[in-house]
Scaffold this active site. Structure first.
Site, short mmCIF file in Angstrom:
data_model
loop_
_atom_site.label_atom_id
_atom_site.label_comp_id
_atom_site.label_asym_id
_atom_site.label_seq_id
_atom_site.Cartn_x
_atom_site.Cartn_y
_atom_site.Cartn_z
N TYR A 95 -19.07 14.75 6.41
CA TYR A 95 -17.91 13.75 5.71
C TYR A 95 -16.86 13.82 6.98
CZ TYR A 95 -19.91 12.69 1.42
OH TYR A 95 -20.67 12.45 0.31
N GLU A 181 -38.39 30.38 -10.34
CA GLU A 181 -38.45 29.24 -9.67
C GLU A 181 -37.44 28.06 -10.21
OE1 GLU A 181 -41.12 25.31 -9.09
OE2 GLU A 181 -42.21 26.90 -10.05
N ASP A 234 -44.27 28.19 -11.67
CA ASP A 234 -45.25 27.37 -12.33
C ASP A 234 -46.43 27.59 -11.54
OD1 ASP A 234 -43.16 26.26 -13.96
OD2 ASP A 234 -42.93 24.33 -12.65
#
EC number: 5.6.2.2
Length: 353
Positions: A95, A181, A234
């Site tokens: 920025y 996760e 997962d």
């Protein structure tokens, strides 16, 4: 800091010498994303080989002249920050001149290239990452500015500090660390007060692929407490990939492996074999996409899978079924199955790999 300043001065001196000899200046950086430059060591994970191949960023070539200029620009910003002992996030740097840099990913890439080129960890360059990870559970520490943080008493998680290197006085009675996760699963365990029910523990989530600060914190906790670290992912190729990043590191950050990897990480769940063992209904599972198949095939070829026969077996179960499952699939058995049955049993009877 004098080491950082000297390293930058050496680069600039090289540029000036080229100009004095009427040659086009060149910056040389390692090929960070090339597997041929990576070796696997059990004790460290993926690390860059000493004589790795490099690429040149030339100032006289239309394809790389802009990148050359941006690297010098960011080097000058780092030099000023180290001199004045101030810090900036990668976002702050972007920025400071969005038109010049064009995108955040350009800044991120250049900072990693600079860190690798100078052989100096990013934190020492006074560049901080914006943190996205959370930590909760039995842990107290003091931040660099003296702020005391107690993760034990808060019903909500604490954001992983942006300057992990600076935290001190870490205390904990935790018996283990659980890396989760996904944010949704992490929040669910938080709501169920999991970290104090089974036995005191520390829970961390990188909310998907972990950022640098989350990985640094996991490593710092391991160095400080030397307690078991388990992962809850997962049962899909993406989850396995994320777990491997914590354990073995990533190709693009292999030059910093010594500070980032934790080879003692264990796979607690969700294991592909758990889906069969728990009689999870096939309708609750998700069919593989072509992308999943490619990702899994690529993971199975990686050097570290050869030393993990039990992991390999699980991945082969996944490959054969061509089905994947999210941790949330356990709610099909009961709404609190994860925190009430699954995790306590796994932790008690050693159901990890």
């Amino acid at each position: 800091s004098s080491e950082v300043l000297e390293a930058i001065e050496n680069v600039i001196q090289g540029v000036l010498q080229s100009l004095a000899q009427k040659k086009a200046p060149v910056l040389t950086v390692a090929n960070r994303r090339d597997w041929r430059n990576i070796e696997f060591k059990d004790s460290v994970g993926l690390q860059m080989i000493p004589g790795c191949t490099t690429k040149q960023i030339r100032s006289d070539c239309p394809q790389s002249a802009r990148r050359f200029a941006l690297m010098l620009k960011i080097l000058s910003m780092i030099y000023k920050m180290v001199q004045s002992n101030t810090y900036a996030t990668k976002r702050d740097i972007y920025y400071s001149d969005t038109l010049l840099f064009g995108s955040q990913s350009v800044v991120d890439e250049i900072i990693n290239d600079i860190s690798c080129m100078l052989k100096i960890p990013r934190r020492s360059l006074h560049v901080l990452s914006t943190t996205k990870g959370f930590v909760a559970g039995n842990l107290c520490y003091t931040e660099e500015d003296g702020t005391k943080v107690n993760c034990t008493c808060s019903a909500t998680a604490v954001t992983v500090p942006s300057n992990v290197q600076g935290i001190k006085n870490l205390t904990s009675h935790a018996k283990f660390i659980l890396i989760v996760e996904k944010d949704a699963t992490f929040q669910r365990l938080l709501d169920d007060d999991f970290f104090s029910k089974v036995s005191p523990c520390i829970m961390i989530t990188g909310r998907g692929v972990p950022d640098l600060n989350t990985r640094l914190l996991v490593r710092k906790l391991w160095d400080s407490f030397q307690i078991p670290i388990f992962t809850l992912m997962d049962a899909d190729p993406h989850g396995v990939e994320i777990m491997c990043v914590y354990k073995y590191g990533s190709v693009s950050m292999s030059f910093e492996a010594h500070h980032l990897t934790v080879p003692s990480v264990k796979w607690l769940g969700l294991l592909p074999s758990d889906l069969e063992r728990l009689n999870i209904c096939k309708d609750a599972l998700i069919p593989f996409t072509k992308q999943d198949e490619n990702k899994l095939a690529s993971i199975l070829k990686r050097p570290y899978i050869a030393c993990q026969p039990l992991w390999k077996k699980e991945l082969e179960i996944m490959a054969a079924s061509k089905l994947k499952a999210e941790i949330q699939v356990l709610t099909s058995l009961s709404s609190d199955f994860l925190s009430r049955v699954y995790l306590p049993n796994k932790l008690q009877f050693g159901g990890w790999l």
